[in-house]
Design a protein around this motif. Structure first.
Motif, PDB file in Angstrom:
ATOM      1  N   GLN A 270    -111.991 -56.793 -83.143  1.00  0.00           N
ATOM      2  CA  GLN A 270    -112.944 -56.770 -82.041  1.00  0.00           C
ATOM      3  C   GLN A 270    -113.435 -55.354 -81.742  1.00  0.00           C
ATOM      4  O   GLN A 270    -114.626 -55.143 -81.497  1.00  0.00           O
ATOM      5  CB  GLN A 270    -112.296 -57.385 -80.790  1.00  0.00           C
ATOM      6  CG  GLN A 270    -112.019 -58.871 -80.940  1.00  0.00           C
ATOM      7  CD  GLN A 270    -111.157 -59.431 -79.825  1.00  0.00           C
ATOM      8  OE1 GLN A 270    -110.450 -58.680 -79.140  1.00  0.00           O
ATOM      9  NE2 GLN A 270    -111.184 -60.735 -79.637  1.00  0.00           N
ATOM     10  N   THR A 271    -112.510 -54.391 -81.767  1.00  0.00           N
ATOM     11  CA  THR A 271    -112.872 -53.005 -81.496  1.00  0.00           C
ATOM     12  C   THR A 271    -113.898 -52.495 -82.495  1.00  0.00           C
ATOM     13  O   THR A 271    -114.780 -51.699 -82.153  1.00  0.00           O
ATOM     14  CB  THR A 271    -111.620 -52.105 -81.532  1.00  0.00           C
ATOM     15  OG1 THR A 271    -110.683 -52.565 -80.552  1.00  0.00           O
ATOM     16  CG2 THR A 271    -111.969 -50.659 -81.236  1.00  0.00           C
ATOM     17  N   ASN A 294    -121.255 -64.729 -81.778  1.00  0.00           N
ATOM     18  CA  ASN A 294    -120.797 -66.034 -82.265  1.00  0.00           C
ATOM     19  C   ASN A 294    -119.757 -65.905 -83.379  1.00  0.00           C
ATOM     20  O   ASN A 294    -118.674 -66.497 -83.312  1.00  0.00           O
ATOM     21  CB  ASN A 294    -121.985 -66.845 -82.782  1.00  0.00           C
ATOM     22  CG  ASN A 294    -122.873 -67.347 -81.662  1.00  0.00           C
ATOM     23  OD1 ASN A 294    -122.431 -67.514 -80.532  1.00  0.00           O
ATOM     24  ND2 ASN A 294    -124.136 -67.579 -81.960  1.00  0.00           N
ATOM     25  N   ASN A 295    -120.078 -65.136 -84.394  1.00  0.00           N
ATOM     26  CA  ASN A 295    -119.161 -64.999 -85.520  1.00  0.00           C
ATOM     27  C   ASN A 295    -117.914 -64.205 -85.146  1.00  0.00           C
ATOM     28  O   ASN A 295    -116.822 -64.493 -85.628  1.00  0.00           O
ATOM     29  CB  ASN A 295    -119.875 -64.332 -86.700  1.00  0.00           C
ATOM     30  CG  ASN A 295    -120.977 -65.198 -87.267  1.00  0.00           C
ATOM     31  OD1 ASN A 295    -120.924 -66.418 -87.180  1.00  0.00           O
ATOM     32  ND2 ASN A 295    -121.998 -64.577 -87.846  1.00  0.00           N
ATOM     33  N   SER A 300    -112.272 -64.142 -84.601  1.00  0.00           N
ATOM     34  CA  SER A 300    -111.154 -63.675 -83.774  1.00  0.00           C
ATOM     35  C   SER A 300    -110.159 -64.804 -83.539  1.00  0.00           C
ATOM     36  O   SER A 300    -108.937 -64.616 -83.618  1.00  0.00           O
ATOM     37  CB  SER A 300    -111.669 -63.159 -82.422  1.00  0.00           C
ATOM     38  OG  SER A 300    -112.369 -61.961 -82.566  1.00  0.00           O
ATOM     39  N   PHE A 301    -110.679 -65.986 -83.239  1.00  0.00           N
ATOM     40  CA  PHE A 301    -109.825 -67.155 -83.022  1.00  0.00           C
ATOM     41  C   PHE A 301    -109.048 -67.497 -84.290  1.00  0.00           C
ATOM     42  O   PHE A 301    -107.839 -67.759 -84.241  1.00  0.00           O
ATOM     43  CB  PHE A 301    -110.675 -68.345 -82.584  1.00  0.00           C
ATOM     44  CG  PHE A 301    -109.893 -69.530 -82.104  1.00  0.00           C
ATOM     45  CD1 PHE A 301    -109.669 -69.734 -80.763  1.00  0.00           C
ATOM     46  CD2 PHE A 301    -109.380 -70.467 -83.009  1.00  0.00           C
ATOM     47  CE1 PHE A 301    -108.951 -70.833 -80.305  1.00  0.00           C
ATOM     48  CE2 PHE A 301    -108.666 -71.563 -82.580  1.00  0.00           C
ATOM     49  CZ  PHE A 301    -108.449 -71.746 -81.216  1.00  0.00           C
ATOM     50  N   ASP A 344    -108.343 -66.771 -74.317  1.00  0.00           N
ATOM     51  CA  ASP A 344    -108.903 -65.477 -73.938  1.00  0.00           C
ATOM     52  C   ASP A 344    -109.787 -64.885 -75.038  1.00  0.00           C
ATOM     53  O   ASP A 344    -110.828 -64.291 -74.761  1.00  0.00           O
ATOM     54  CB  ASP A 344    -107.760 -64.514 -73.608  1.00  0.00           C
ATOM     55  CG  ASP A 344    -108.245 -63.119 -73.290  1.00  0.00           C
ATOM     56  OD1 ASP A 344    -108.867 -62.933 -72.224  1.00  0.00           O
ATOM     57  OD2 ASP A 344    -108.012 -62.196 -74.103  1.00  0.00           O
ATOM     58  N   THR A 345    -109.394 -65.073 -76.291  1.00  0.00           N
ATOM     59  CA  THR A 345    -110.143 -64.438 -77.378  1.00  0.00           C
ATOM     60  C   THR A 345    -111.548 -65.015 -77.533  1.00  0.00           C
ATOM     61  O   THR A 345    -112.451 -64.345 -78.035  1.00  0.00           O
ATOM     62  CB  THR A 345    -109.363 -64.569 -78.709  1.00  0.00           C
ATOM     63  OG1 THR A 345    -109.852 -63.610 -79.640  1.00  0.00           O
ATOM     64  CG2 THR A 345    -109.508 -65.962 -79.315  1.00  0.00           C
ATOM     65  N   LEU A 346    -111.764 -66.254 -77.064  1.00  0.00           N
ATOM     66  CA  LEU A 346    -113.099 -66.849 -77.130  1.00  0.00           C
ATOM     67  C   LEU A 346    -114.045 -66.275 -76.082  1.00  0.00           C
ATOM     68  O   LEU A 346    -115.256 -66.507 -76.143  1.00  0.00           O
ATOM     69  CB  LEU A 346    -113.001 -68.369 -76.965  1.00  0.00           C
ATOM     70  CG  LEU A 346    -112.386 -69.130 -78.146  1.00  0.00           C
ATOM     71  CD1 LEU A 346    -112.231 -70.604 -77.803  1.00  0.00           C
ATOM     72  CD2 LEU A 346    -113.223 -68.959 -79.407  1.00  0.00           C
ATOM     73  N   SER A 347    -113.498 -65.541 -75.128  1.00  0.00           N
ATOM     74  CA  SER A 347    -114.330 -64.948 -74.079  1.00  0.00           C
ATOM     75  C   SER A 347    -114.636 -63.478 -74.318  1.00  0.00           C
ATOM     76  O   SER A 347    -115.527 -62.921 -73.671  1.00  0.00           O
ATOM     77  CB  SER A 347    -113.626 -65.087 -72.715  1.00  0.00           C
ATOM     78  OG  SER A 347    -113.430 -66.431 -72.368  1.00  0.00           O
TER      79      SER A 347
END
Length: 492
Positions: A270-271, A294-295, A300-301, A344-347
């Motif tokens: 993510q970073t 989106n990707n 991440s999920f 949380d990772t979806l947000s």
């Protein structure tokens, strides 16, 4: 970044084992709850850190070197002033809370005081390092960031190993060494940025008023979101201390260590993507920003699934292998925390899409206030005899509501399709996760409960479902070509 994540994961997990062994359950719980009090005040610095990273990255996206230097300089001076304010607040209100509200054995209050002081000093050092961290990330020098993170984890491992051989108060020594490590890392970040980035070389004790106002306006609204984050974590940890004592804090502390270690693999990815979203929005390239959101959310999920699924399946066995003594409630804490992390990772990318755009007032008022409900809801439930796990359940529930609100704000500000996100990201991800868990349960019920068989089924299901359901044919082709290129390069 992935090499860094793997190394940090191994070091962090082993460090937690040795720390618990060296300190004991009681002192380990004291360290976590005292650190939680200090961390509650860190939301102010976290707010300014987010503002600094956003404005530094935005200036880079606009290729404005003069403005970039002004942003960095203003950010650094703000963090120094803010750090001093937080230290004063902690010495006034934090100490009062320590002596009057926390459930700490009387004979350890003196040591808890000095642990508090070292934690405050460590927090101050970390605060004034934040603009340098933000600059490294904005410039996307991820290799340097990874190496410094590995050094930090290694130093912390050395600290807990030292506890095993030094015959002094181990809790006090541990807090002192953590401060020394923070001080060393602060100098390393400063030296690296000074040598690599022009904006970090010419510092002046002058704050640009326009930049100051803009950053503080951004940070002021961002404070609500950071306050909710702190209350959902450290605030609930303090509630657990009040209702159940330091033993449950030790279990929650172990759970927090697992969460931080596993999240390294996702936050590293993510970073690396965040600056690209900010730069795309700065250049009005919303199509690319939407694709990254989106990707990024989807992958991440999937990355988190590869760690969350095995941990959920084999939590008791992994904890027994990892720890000398497993505190009560640790198993259930860890399992539900993995579910919360998946929510949380979806947000995360939805939040960054709004932050990158810059209009965050309404988002923070609505979403931040919704997440702030975690503490009162947990308190009400616990006061009526609820289980310690209630804090995580409340967070999962509120995270789902918050994601829907985030989708609406992204649709409004940058045109992101919320229906497309729900169908192609959220629904697809949760169907894959639920199917994996269902196959594991069926295997345990119909065939065998052997842990190695269950892990094998879980991992194979994850690989197959993510490959053929979670990814498109084009994405599978890209990954296949990358693997093929890597193998050919190694064979030659």
């Amino acid at each position: 970044m992935y090499l860094r994540s793997f190394v940090v994961l191994l070091i962090t997990l082993y460090t937690s084992r040795i720390a618990l062994q060296a300190l004991g359950i009681e002192d380990y719980g004291i360290y976590n709850v005292v650190g939680g009090v200090v961390a509650m005040f860190s939301m102010l610095s976290t707010t300014m850190s987010g503002a600094s990273q956003r404005f530094i990255t935005y200036a880079l996206g606009q290729n404005d070197e003069v403005h970039l230097k002004k942003v960095f300089n203003t950010s650094l001076l703000i963090h120094i002033i803010l750090g001093l304010i937080i230290v004063v607040l902690l010495e006034i209100f934090g100490l009062w809370f320590l002596y009057n509200k926390l459930n700490i054995p009387a004979e350890r209050l003196g040591v808890a005081f000095w642990v508090f002081q070292f934690s405050v000093a460590t927090l101050f050092v970390n605060i004034i390092s934040l603009p340098y961290n933000a600059t490294i990330i904005a410039h996307e020098h991820m290799v340097a960031f990874a190496y410094i993170s590995i050094l930090e984890a290694s130093l912390k491992l050395g600290a807990v190993l030292l506890l095993l051989v030094i015959l002094v108060d181990k809790l006090l020594l541990y807090a002192a060494i953590m401060f020394c490590i923070a001080l060393l890392l602060r100098f390393i970040y400063s030296i690296y940025c000074y040598r690599r980035f022009q904006e970090a070389r010419h510092l002046a004790f002058h704050i640009e008023r326009d930049i100051f106002k803009e950053m503080f306006a951004f940070a002021g609204w961002d404070l609500i979101g950071n306050a909710s984050l702190v209350l959902r974590n450290q605030g609930i940890d303090i509630l657990l201390n009040i209702f159940f004592g330091v033993t449950v804090n030790a279990a929650k502390g172990i759970c927090n260590q697992v969460q931080r270690a596993v999240s390294q693999f996702v936050t590293g990815f993510q970073t690396a993507v965040y600056p690209q979203i900010t730069k795309s929005i700065a250049q009005n390239d919303f199509y690319r920003a939407h694709s990254l959101i989106n990707n990024g959310s989807r992958f991440s999920f999937f990355l988190l699934c590869f760690f969350a699924v095995p941990i959920i399946i084999a939590t008791p066995q992994l904890l027994s292998l990892w720890l000398v003594e497993v505190p009560k409630y640790t198993v259930i804490f860890v399992r539900w925390t993995m579910v919360y992390m998946l929510c949380d990772t979806l947000s995360r990318f939805l939040i960054h899409g709004i932050l990158a755009y810059g209009k965050i007032r309404n988002y923070q008022l609505v979403v931040g206030s919704t997440k702030l409900l975690a503490l009162p809801l947990a308190y009400i439930w616990l006061s009526h005899g609820g289980s310690p796990i209630v804090g995580i359940w409340v967070n999962i529930f509120l995270e789902m509501i918050a994601m829907c609100l985030l989708l609406n704000f992204n649709r409004k500000y940058n045109g992101l399709s919320w229906t497309n996100y729900l169908k192609k990201v959220v629904l697809r991800c949760w169907i894959i996760f639920a199917t994996i868990i269902l196959f594991v349960i069926l295997t345990k019920t119909l065939i065998s409960g052997n842990i190695f068989l269950l892990l094998f089924v879980g991992v194979i299901c994850a690989v197959l479902l993510i490959s053929f359901v979670g990814m498109s044919a084009h994405e599978r082709t890209i990954i296949h070509e990358k693997i093929k290129t890597y193998i050919n390069r190694k064979s030659n």
